[in-house]
Scaffold this active site. Sequence first.
Site, short mmCIF file in Angstrom:
data_model
loop_
_atom_site.label_atom_id
_atom_site.label_comp_id
_atom_site.label_asym_id
_atom_site.label_seq_id
_atom_site.Cartn_x
_atom_site.Cartn_y
_atom_site.Cartn_z
N GLY A 120 0.85 -1.18 0.00
CA GLY A 120 0.00 0.00 0.00
C GLY A 120 0.89 1.23 0.00
O GLY A 120 1.88 1.27 -0.73
N GLU A 121 0.57 2.17 0.84
CA GLU A 121 1.41 3.37 0.97
C GLU A 121 1.96 3.43 2.38
O GLU A 121 1.22 3.66 3.35
CB GLU A 121 0.59 4.63 0.66
CG GLU A 121 0.57 4.97 -0.81
CD GLU A 121 1.96 5.11 -1.44
OE1 GLU A 121 2.91 5.57 -0.76
OE2 GLU A 121 2.10 4.72 -2.61
N SER A 122 3.26 3.21 2.50
CA SER A 122 3.86 3.12 3.83
C SER A 122 3.74 4.44 4.60
O SER A 122 3.60 4.43 5.82
CB SER A 122 5.32 2.69 3.72
OG SER A 122 6.04 3.60 2.90
N CYS A 142 6.10 -5.47 0.28
CA CYS A 142 6.22 -4.13 -0.31
C CYS A 142 6.17 -3.03 0.76
O CYS A 142 7.09 -2.91 1.55
CB CYS A 142 5.17 -3.97 -1.40
SG CYS A 142 5.64 -2.72 -2.61
N ARG A 177 12.80 3.62 -1.11
CA ARG A 177 11.42 3.53 -1.63
C ARG A 177 11.36 3.83 -3.13
O ARG A 177 12.17 4.59 -3.65
CB ARG A 177 10.52 4.51 -0.87
CG ARG A 177 10.38 4.17 0.59
CD ARG A 177 9.53 5.20 1.31
NE ARG A 177 8.19 5.25 0.77
CZ ARG A 177 7.36 6.28 0.95
NH1 ARG A 177 7.75 7.33 1.63
NH2 ARG A 177 6.15 6.24 0.44
N ILE A 208 5.21 -3.40 -7.77
CA ILE A 208 4.38 -2.20 -7.92
C ILE A 208 4.99 -1.09 -7.07
O ILE A 208 4.87 -1.11 -5.84
CB ILE A 208 2.92 -2.47 -7.48
CG1 ILE A 208 2.33 -3.67 -8.23
CG2 ILE A 208 2.06 -1.22 -7.69
CD1 ILE A 208 1.00 -4.16 -7.68
N ARG A 209 5.68 -0.17 -7.70
CA ARG A 209 6.35 0.94 -6.99
C ARG A 209 7.11 0.39 -5.77
O ARG A 209 6.97 0.87 -4.64
CB ARG A 209 5.35 2.01 -6.58
CG ARG A 209 4.66 2.65 -7.78
CD ARG A 209 3.73 3.77 -7.38
NE ARG A 209 4.47 4.83 -6.75
CZ ARG A 209 4.13 5.42 -5.61
NH1 ARG A 209 3.06 5.06 -4.96
NH2 ARG A 209 4.86 6.38 -5.12
N HIS A 256 4.80 -8.57 -4.51
CA HIS A 256 3.44 -8.89 -4.04
C HIS A 256 3.10 -10.36 -4.28
O HIS A 256 2.38 -10.68 -5.24
CB HIS A 256 2.42 -8.01 -4.76
CG HIS A 256 2.40 -6.61 -4.29
ND1 HIS A 256 1.57 -6.15 -3.28
CD2 HIS A 256 3.14 -5.54 -4.68
CE1 HIS A 256 1.79 -4.86 -3.09
NE2 HIS A 256 2.74 -4.47 -3.92
N GLU A 272 0.99 -12.15 -2.88
CA GLU A 272 -0.47 -12.37 -2.77
C GLU A 272 -1.17 -12.17 -4.12
O GLU A 272 -2.33 -12.55 -4.28
CB GLU A 272 -1.07 -11.46 -1.69
CG GLU A 272 -1.23 -9.99 -2.06
CD GLU A 272 0.08 -9.20 -2.03
OE1 GLU A 272 1.16 -9.80 -1.83
OE2 GLU A 272 0.02 -7.97 -2.24
N1 GLN Z 1 5.55 2.90 -3.01
C1 GLN Z 1 4.93 2.43 -1.79
C2 GLN Z 1 5.62 3.04 -0.57
O1 GLN Z 1 6.67 3.56 -0.69
C3 GLN Z 1 4.96 0.92 -1.71
C4 GLN Z 1 4.18 0.34 -2.88
C5 GLN Z 1 3.53 -0.98 -2.59
O2 GLN Z 1 3.33 -1.39 -1.45
N2 GLN Z 1 3.08 -1.63 -3.65
O3 GLN Z 1 5.10 2.97 0.50
#
Ligand code: GLN
Length: 194
Positions: A46-48, A78, A105, A137-138, A173, A175
């Site tokens: 997600g977004e940390s 992630c 990140r 993913i990012r 990921h 999952e």
């Molecule tokens: N870019 C997100 C972060 O820095 C991590 C991306 C992800 O969990 N898929 O938090």
Amino acid sequence: MRIGVLALQGDYAAHRQALGERGIATCEVRTAADLAGLGGIVLPGGESTTMMSFLRGTPLAAALVRSIQAGMPVLATCAGVILLAREVRNPPQDSLALLDVVVERNAYGRQRESTVVPLQVEDAAALGSSTLEGVFIRAPRIVAHAPTVTVLARRGADPVLVRQGQILAATFHPELSANSPVVDRFLSLCGGAP
Ligand code: GLN
């Protein structure tokens, strides 16, 4: 056995589905009380930054640290790896600092550079599989790690799946891949291998 999935933000539903497909009961973790009696915990992607802002200074954060230090098995993916990392760069950010790695990140590019790639398995016996795909993913990059951290798989030279004690951490990921051995390896750490 019941596995908790941290459900403050991010793709916790995909983790519940992956575990559910393996016949594992799950629950969503939003408070310290939700941690009681769990066989393991998933820290999802997600977004940390958002997750840390929900966690910082809360009883849940304190209870998570206590439970993991006391040996609760963890699958971090992630953003979940960023939450656990000892040091976070690009930009610097505080963390729970329970996994002895340094992460950078968004090190593999932007959302549109998201990719599915075959990974190099370092220890097929430890993973229970000689092949592995990674959905990135990012994603963060693990740029340094302590000797106590074992690398189970790499993308090129980069560690992307590591284990430290009962913590299993993937910068990708699992999952989102069908039948990922990473999820099965986590369940074996929890004592409930399918
Ligand atoms: N870019 C997100 C972060 O820095 C991590 C991306 C992800 O969990 N898929 O938090």
